[in-house]
Scaffold this motif. Structure first.
Motif, PDB file in Angstrom:
ATOM      1  N   LYS A   1       0.810  -1.206   0.000  1.00 39.70           N
ATOM      2  CA  LYS A   1       0.000   0.000   0.000  1.00 39.70           C
ATOM      3  C   LYS A   1       0.845   1.257   0.000  1.00 39.70           C
ATOM      4  CE  LYS A   1      -4.117  -1.848   2.112  1.00 39.70           C
ATOM      5  NZ  LYS A   1      -5.018  -1.808   3.248  1.00 39.70           N
ATOM      6  N   ILE A   2       0.655   2.072  -1.020  1.00 41.83           N
ATOM      7  CA  ILE A   2       1.210   3.412  -1.005  1.00 41.83           C
ATOM      8  C   ILE A   2      -0.008   4.312  -1.022  1.00 41.83           C
ATOM      9  CG2 ILE A   2       2.685   5.066  -2.162  1.00 41.83           C
ATOM     10  CD1 ILE A   2       3.778   2.622  -3.769  1.00 41.83           C
ATOM     11  N   ARG A   3      -0.318   4.900   0.103  1.00 39.87           N
ATOM     12  CA  ARG A   3      -1.523   5.713   0.141  1.00 39.87           C
ATOM     13  C   ARG A   3      -1.174   7.181   0.008  1.00 39.87           C
ATOM     14  NH1 ARG A   3      -3.761   1.922  -1.236  1.00 39.87           N
ATOM     15  NH2 ARG A   3      -5.203   0.621  -0.057  1.00 39.87           N
ATOM     16  N   LEU A   4      -1.782   7.803  -0.975  1.00 38.39           N
ATOM     17  CA  LEU A   4      -1.591   9.228  -1.131  1.00 38.39           C
ATOM     18  C   LEU A   4      -2.469   9.936  -0.129  1.00 38.39           C
ATOM     19  CD1 LEU A   4      -1.710   9.573  -4.977  1.00 38.39           C
ATOM     20  CD2 LEU A   4       0.275   9.547  -3.502  1.00 38.39           C
ATOM     21  N   THR A   5      -1.961  10.995   0.455  1.00 40.32           N
ATOM     22  CA  THR A   5      -2.818  11.779   1.330  1.00 40.32           C
ATOM     23  C   THR A   5      -3.455  12.871   0.500  1.00 40.32           C
ATOM     24  OG1 THR A   5      -0.859  13.026   1.888  1.00 40.32           O
ATOM     25  CG2 THR A   5      -1.558  11.364   3.465  1.00 40.32           C
TER      26      THR A   5
ATOM     27  N   PRO B   1      -5.116  18.668  -6.359  1.00 39.58           N
ATOM     28  CA  PRO B   1      -5.348  20.104  -6.217  1.00 39.58           C
ATOM     29  C   PRO B   1      -6.148  20.662  -7.389  1.00 39.58           C
ATOM     30  CG  PRO B   1      -2.996  19.626  -6.455  1.00 39.58           C
ATOM     31  CD  PRO B   1      -3.713  18.334  -6.527  1.00 39.58           C
ATOM     32  N   SER B   2      -6.725  21.828  -7.191  1.00 39.15           N
ATOM     33  CA  SER B   2      -7.525  22.434  -8.252  1.00 39.15           C
ATOM     34  C   SER B   2      -6.642  22.844  -9.426  1.00 39.15           C
ATOM     35  CB  SER B   2      -8.233  23.660  -7.694  1.00 39.15           C
ATOM     36  OG  SER B   2      -8.558  24.524  -8.755  1.00 39.15           O
ATOM     37  N   PRO B   3      -7.072  22.536 -10.641  1.00 39.07           N
ATOM     38  CA  PRO B   3      -6.265  22.909 -11.810  1.00 39.07           C
ATOM     39  C   PRO B   3      -6.230  24.419 -12.036  1.00 39.07           C
ATOM     40  CG  PRO B   3      -8.305  21.835 -12.488  1.00 39.07           C
ATOM     41  CD  PRO B   3      -8.256  21.766 -11.000  1.00 39.07           C
ATOM     42  N   MET B   4      -7.032  25.173 -11.291  1.00 38.05           N
ATOM     43  CA  MET B   4      -6.978  26.624 -11.433  1.00 38.05           C
ATOM     44  C   MET B   4      -5.838  27.207 -10.615  1.00 38.05           C
ATOM     45  SD  MET B   4     -10.796  28.093 -11.610  1.00 38.05           S
ATOM     46  CE  MET B   4     -11.727  26.829 -10.817  1.00 38.05           C
ATOM     47  N   ASN B   5      -5.334  26.408  -9.712  1.00 37.55           N
ATOM     48  CA  ASN B   5      -4.335  26.913  -8.782  1.00 37.55           C
ATOM     49  C   ASN B   5      -3.222  25.875  -8.686  1.00 37.55           C
ATOM     50  OD1 ASN B   5      -3.088  28.332  -6.814  1.00 37.55           O
ATOM     51  ND2 ASN B   5      -4.501  27.701  -5.184  1.00 37.55           N
TER      52      ASN B   5
ATOM     53  N   THR C   1       2.559  18.320  -4.205  1.00 43.54           N
ATOM     54  CA  THR C   1       1.769  18.474  -2.977  1.00 43.54           C
ATOM     55  C   THR C   1       1.380  17.140  -2.350  1.00 43.54           C
ATOM     56  OG1 THR C   1      -0.198  18.641  -4.359  1.00 43.54           O
ATOM     57  CG2 THR C   1       0.778  20.697  -3.574  1.00 43.54           C
ATOM     58  N   ARG C   2       1.401  16.068  -3.122  1.00 45.41           N
ATOM     59  CA  ARG C   2       0.973  14.779  -2.579  1.00 45.41           C
ATOM     60  C   ARG C   2       2.080  13.732  -2.623  1.00 45.41           C
ATOM     61  NH1 ARG C   2      -4.020  12.853  -5.870  1.00 45.41           N
ATOM     62  NH2 ARG C   2      -4.693  11.702  -4.045  1.00 45.41           N
TER      63      ARG C   2
ATOM     64  N   PRO D   1       5.060  11.380  -1.929  1.00 42.43           N
ATOM     65  CA  PRO D   1       5.747  10.928  -0.724  1.00 42.43           C
ATOM     66  C   PRO D   1       7.261  11.155  -0.763  1.00 42.43           C
ATOM     67  CG  PRO D   1       5.021   9.040  -2.040  1.00 42.43           C
ATOM     68  CD  PRO D   1       4.489  10.271  -2.701  1.00 42.43           C
ATOM     69  N   ARG D   2       7.812  11.370  -1.954  1.00 42.87           N
ATOM     70  CA  ARG D   2       9.269  11.516  -2.056  1.00 42.87           C
ATOM     71  C   ARG D   2       9.697  12.939  -2.376  1.00 42.87           C
ATOM     72  NH1 ARG D   2      10.570   7.678  -6.619  1.00 42.87           N
ATOM     73  NH2 ARG D   2       9.061   6.021  -6.302  1.00 42.87           N
ATOM     74  N   CYS D   3       8.775  13.877  -2.220  1.00 41.11           N
ATOM     75  CA  CYS D   3       9.022  15.245  -2.669  1.00 41.11           C
ATOM     76  C   CYS D   3      10.285  15.863  -2.063  1.00 41.11           C
ATOM     77  CB  CYS D   3       7.814  16.086  -2.307  1.00 41.11           C
ATOM     78  SG  CYS D   3       7.953  17.768  -2.842  1.00 41.11           S
ATOM     79  N   GLU D   4      11.067  16.525  -2.896  1.00 42.80           N
ATOM     80  CA  GLU D   4      12.274  17.227  -2.456  1.00 42.80           C
ATOM     81  C   GLU D   4      12.107  18.720  -2.735  1.00 42.80           C
ATOM     82  OE1 GLU D   4      15.656  15.624  -4.384  1.00 42.80           O
ATOM     83  OE2 GLU D   4      15.639  13.776  -3.200  1.00 42.80           O
ATOM     84  N   PRO D   5      12.969  19.571  -2.110  1.00 41.01           N
ATOM     85  CA  PRO D   5      12.813  21.019  -2.326  1.00 41.01           C
ATOM     86  C   PRO D   5      12.777  21.399  -3.804  1.00 41.01           C
ATOM     87  CG  PRO D   5      14.466  20.594  -0.646  1.00 41.01           C
ATOM     88  CD  PRO D   5      14.025  19.265  -1.145  1.00 41.01           C
ATOM     89  N   ARG D   6      13.597  20.751  -4.585  1.00 40.93           N
ATOM     90  CA  ARG D   6      13.678  21.072  -6.000  1.00 40.93           C
ATOM     91  C   ARG D   6      12.321  20.898  -6.699  1.00 40.93           C
ATOM     92  NH1 ARG D   6      17.104  17.559 -10.330  1.00 40.93           N
ATOM     93  NH2 ARG D   6      16.802  18.939 -12.095  1.00 40.93           N
ATOM     94  N   CYS D   7      11.564  19.855  -6.285  1.00 38.43           N
ATOM     95  CA  CYS D   7      10.291  19.532  -6.916  1.00 38.43           C
ATOM     96  C   CYS D   7       9.292  20.660  -6.760  1.00 38.43           C
ATOM     97  CB  CYS D   7       9.691  18.268  -6.315  1.00 38.43           C
ATOM     98  SG  CYS D   7      10.789  16.872  -6.375  1.00 38.43           S
TER      99      CYS D   7
END
Lengths: 328, 348
Positions: free
Chosen positions: A275-279, A283-287, A296-297, A299-305
């Motif tokens: 299980k890899i559950r996204l929290t 997000p809204s495509p307008m923003n 934003t979701r 699990p491996r996000c780094e500052p560069r992303c």
């Protein structure tokens, strides 16, 4: 499977973007921009099936419609057999629609309830002025047989057909022309499992018989896997991963693809899924987030992303992620 | 917590919470009697989860609505019994049924967009359920509602109590609805296609939530769905419905390993599989069930599945097959399976 490995792909899409302008709720505020399709590039080879997967709101249907210019793209170019679709006049585009068509999702609202099945199938031929009246009638019978219906169905009205049969009618309508490429926009999503299997089989048969090329849009991963040769995964208007069906399912490279696959319900009560559950939710495509749309979701996000937008890179198996392993 | 709620799902597995026997719900319409539910039987253990599967029109939603006695005017339970903790819900007066709904048994519906009232704050909607069944002060009701929202994983529940449904996404609305369903800590939750309108990643979140709640609160769950994958992830037992009848009822593992009814075979075969490797250029066509389900006004004279069944014999056109326990805990309604000469499933 590609019949012939030609150098030039059948359909080539370059940096396609579709932006909708949405009125703001506030009276004098400027309209907001919604990027439904955001800088998408890919190719479709003759005779293959390209599956497009994504969750609702990711822009997959808009992409399908934009490809046929049913929605005018904001920017970017589409080449069909080396002709730039975006530069064709309305008349030229109409002529080309004999070769390009779409089968839409809802078999209930896409057929005019006051016309008979025969009329509905004949209509595209009448519009394009193909054949004499008699020839067209013959062709209607032929098409009905082709999709597994009978000649006597021609006099019936849409409400007399079941969901699966209506979807067959829709397919027959699309095939009335000398068709080469069909965009199937969720053609089986509204159908029951057993009927779904019938329609999927029909699509596979027709592809072989008529040497068709499909762009198959769906959110149902198992159906897409079954029918596709190559798969594109979309998230918030962008293609995040694109490659061979078997490769992507065996070794997904983008974290969103991984999460998507792990969210598929198990195939048997014995299966223990990793299980890899996204929290959170999309997000809204307008923003849109500033960097990678998935940051934003992820699990491996780094500052560069969060700062830069990753490009779709790679040969054969393409992926848009800074953290994906570099391919040889 | 009330008595019986604390029990662990495993400990209580033997005790039956709900026993439905030969339930028949018919609709009396201008063009005839529609036998929407025509012979449904199953047991549900306390703390257990049962999946009801079938195609659209097979009567699975009518069957679950019958348990809640939520039927339109022209629909009536004409036969059968629904024993809930020994009490027959078919016989219960409407006044008493009001107490059972929401408190003992509650329901989650498919569409999170329409099942919440758009003009009330979600806090008020959760509190409404609580105050309908329990004597609580304003402050108690508020804190109970916050507790329910916390349980279903809504971030900042105190703040969200004052939000309106349109401020929530689909998955969040379904969570709010689940919060309403569990607010009174019911013994049974009936979830009618709870994830059909949701995306896969959100569907997985909601299913995880249901599994957690079932474990923590010991609540029994009936899950109505057409998606077998959803059943495998949540349910210990499965009932397969076809044209208003129970055609097979077994534990999920038995049903998957050893399905006995030809309709179940068709259902299992027609699912495209992710695991199945395919060789390029020679995909096996998906197995299909030919034909369409029968008109529910004309059923109950023979096996409802006989016109689509590859194994049918003369007896199938003449008699209605009874639901028989073929193996311990494994029931099926098929003439050939029950007459001793077993059928074997042809490989798809």
């Amino acid at each position: 499977m590609p019949e012939v490995e030609t150098a030039e792909p059948m359909l080539r899409v370059e940096r396609l973007t579709k932006t909708f302008r949405i009125k703001s709720a506030a009276l004098f505020a400027p309209p907001m921009e919604l990027k439904a399709v955001n800088d998408v590039s890919f190719q479709v080879r003759e005779g293959e099936t390209l599956g497009i997967i994504g969750e609702s709101g990711c822009g997959k249907s808009t992409l399908g419609k934009t490809l046929l210019r049913l929605i005018e793209p904001t920017s970017g170019r589409i080449f069909y057999r080396n002709r730039s679709l975006t530069e064709l006049s309305r008349g030229e585009m109409k002529a080309l629609r004999k070769e390009l068509n779409i089968v839409s999702q809802d078999p209930y609202s896409s057929l005019d309830p006051r016309k008979t099945a025969g009329y509905l199938i004949e209509e595209p031929m009448t519009i394009h002025g193909i054949g004499t009246k008699k020839e067209r009638k013959e062709r209607v019978t032929e098409l009905l047989n082709m999709v597994g219906l009978d000649y006597y169905h021609a006099t019936r009205y849409p409400h007399e057909f079941s969901g699966g049969q209506r979807q067959r009618l829709n397919i027959a309508r699309a095939l009335a022309m000398n068709l080469k490429l069909i965009v199937c926009d969720e053609p089986v999503s509204a159908l029951d499992v057993s009927v779904q299997a019938q329609v999927v089989n029909l699509l596979c048969d027709l592809k072989k018989k008529l040497k068709l090329t499909y762009i198959f849009i769906s959110h149902d991963l198992s159906v897409v896997k079954y029918i596709s040769d190559r798969i594109a995964i979309m998230y918030l208007g962008k293609i995040v991963e694109l490659g061979d069906e078997a490769e992507i399912y065996a070794a997904p490279l983008h974290p969103y693809t991984e999460a998507l696959f792990s969210a598929i319900p198990p195939e048997s009560p014995f299966e223990e899924k990793r299980k890899i559950r996204l929290t959170g939710e999309v997000p809204s495509p307008m923003n849109l987030p500033r960097g990678c749309a998935f940051s934003t979701r992820c699990p491996r996000c780094e500052p560069r992303c969060r700062e830069e937008v990753p490009e779709l890179t790679g040969v054969g198996h393409e992926v848009a992620c800074f953290l994906a392993p570099v391919q040889p | 917590m009330r008595t019986g709620m604390r029990q662990n799902a495993n400990e209580a597995a033997g005790e039956t919470l709900l026993r439905v026997r030969d339930l028949r719900t018919h609709f009396f319409t201008g063009s005839g009697v529609v036998k929407a539910v025509d012979g449904v039987s199953f047991d549900l253990a306390r703390g257990g989860a049962l999946g009801i599967v079938g195609e659209s029109g097979s009567g699975k939603s009518v069957a679950s609505n019958s348990i809640m006695r939520l039927l339109p005017k022209n629909g009536r339970i004409v036969d059968g019994s629904i024993l809930f903790e020994g009490r027959d819900l078919v016989e219960v007066r409407e006044k008493d049924m009001l107490k059972i709904r929401g408190q003992e048994i509650s329901m989650i519906f498919q569409d999170p967009m329409t099942s919440l009232d758009p003009v009330f704050k979600i806090g008020d909607q959760v509190i409404e359920v609580l105050r309908a069944h329990r004597r609580l002060s304003n402050a108690e009701a508020w804190s109970e509602a916050v507790k329910a929202l916390t349980m279903v994983g809504i971030p900042e529940p105190e703040k969200r109590m004052n939000s309106y449904p349109h401020e929530f996404s689909g998955g969040m609305r379904q969570r709010v609805f689940i919060a309403m369903a569990i607010a009174c800590r019911p013994k049974l939750i009936i979830a009618d296609e709870p994830t059909t309108a949701l995306d896969v990643t959100v569907q997985a979140q909601v299913l995880d939530l249901l599994v957690d709640l079932q474990r923590e609160m010991g609540t029994s769950v009936i899950l109505v769905t057409h998606n077998l994958g959803v059943v495998w992830s949540l349910c210990g037992a499965v009932m397969v419905m076809y044209a208003g009848k129970t055609v097979e009822y077994a534990t999920a593992k038995d049903l998957y390993r050893n399905p006995l009814h030809p309709y179940t075979w068709g259902l299992l075969n027609s699912m495209p599989r992710l695991g199945a490797g395919k060789e390029k250029g020679k995909e096996k066509p998906l197995a299909i069930i030919p034909g369409t389900p029968p008109d529910l006004r004309l059923t109950a004279r023979n096996c409802n599945f006989h016109n689509r069944c590859a194994y049918r014999g003369d007896v199938c056109k003449e008699e209605v097959p009874p639901l028989i326990e073929l193996e311990p805990g494994h029931f099926a309604a098929c003439h050939f399976q029950t007459s001793g000469g077993r059928l074997t499933r042809k490989e798809a």
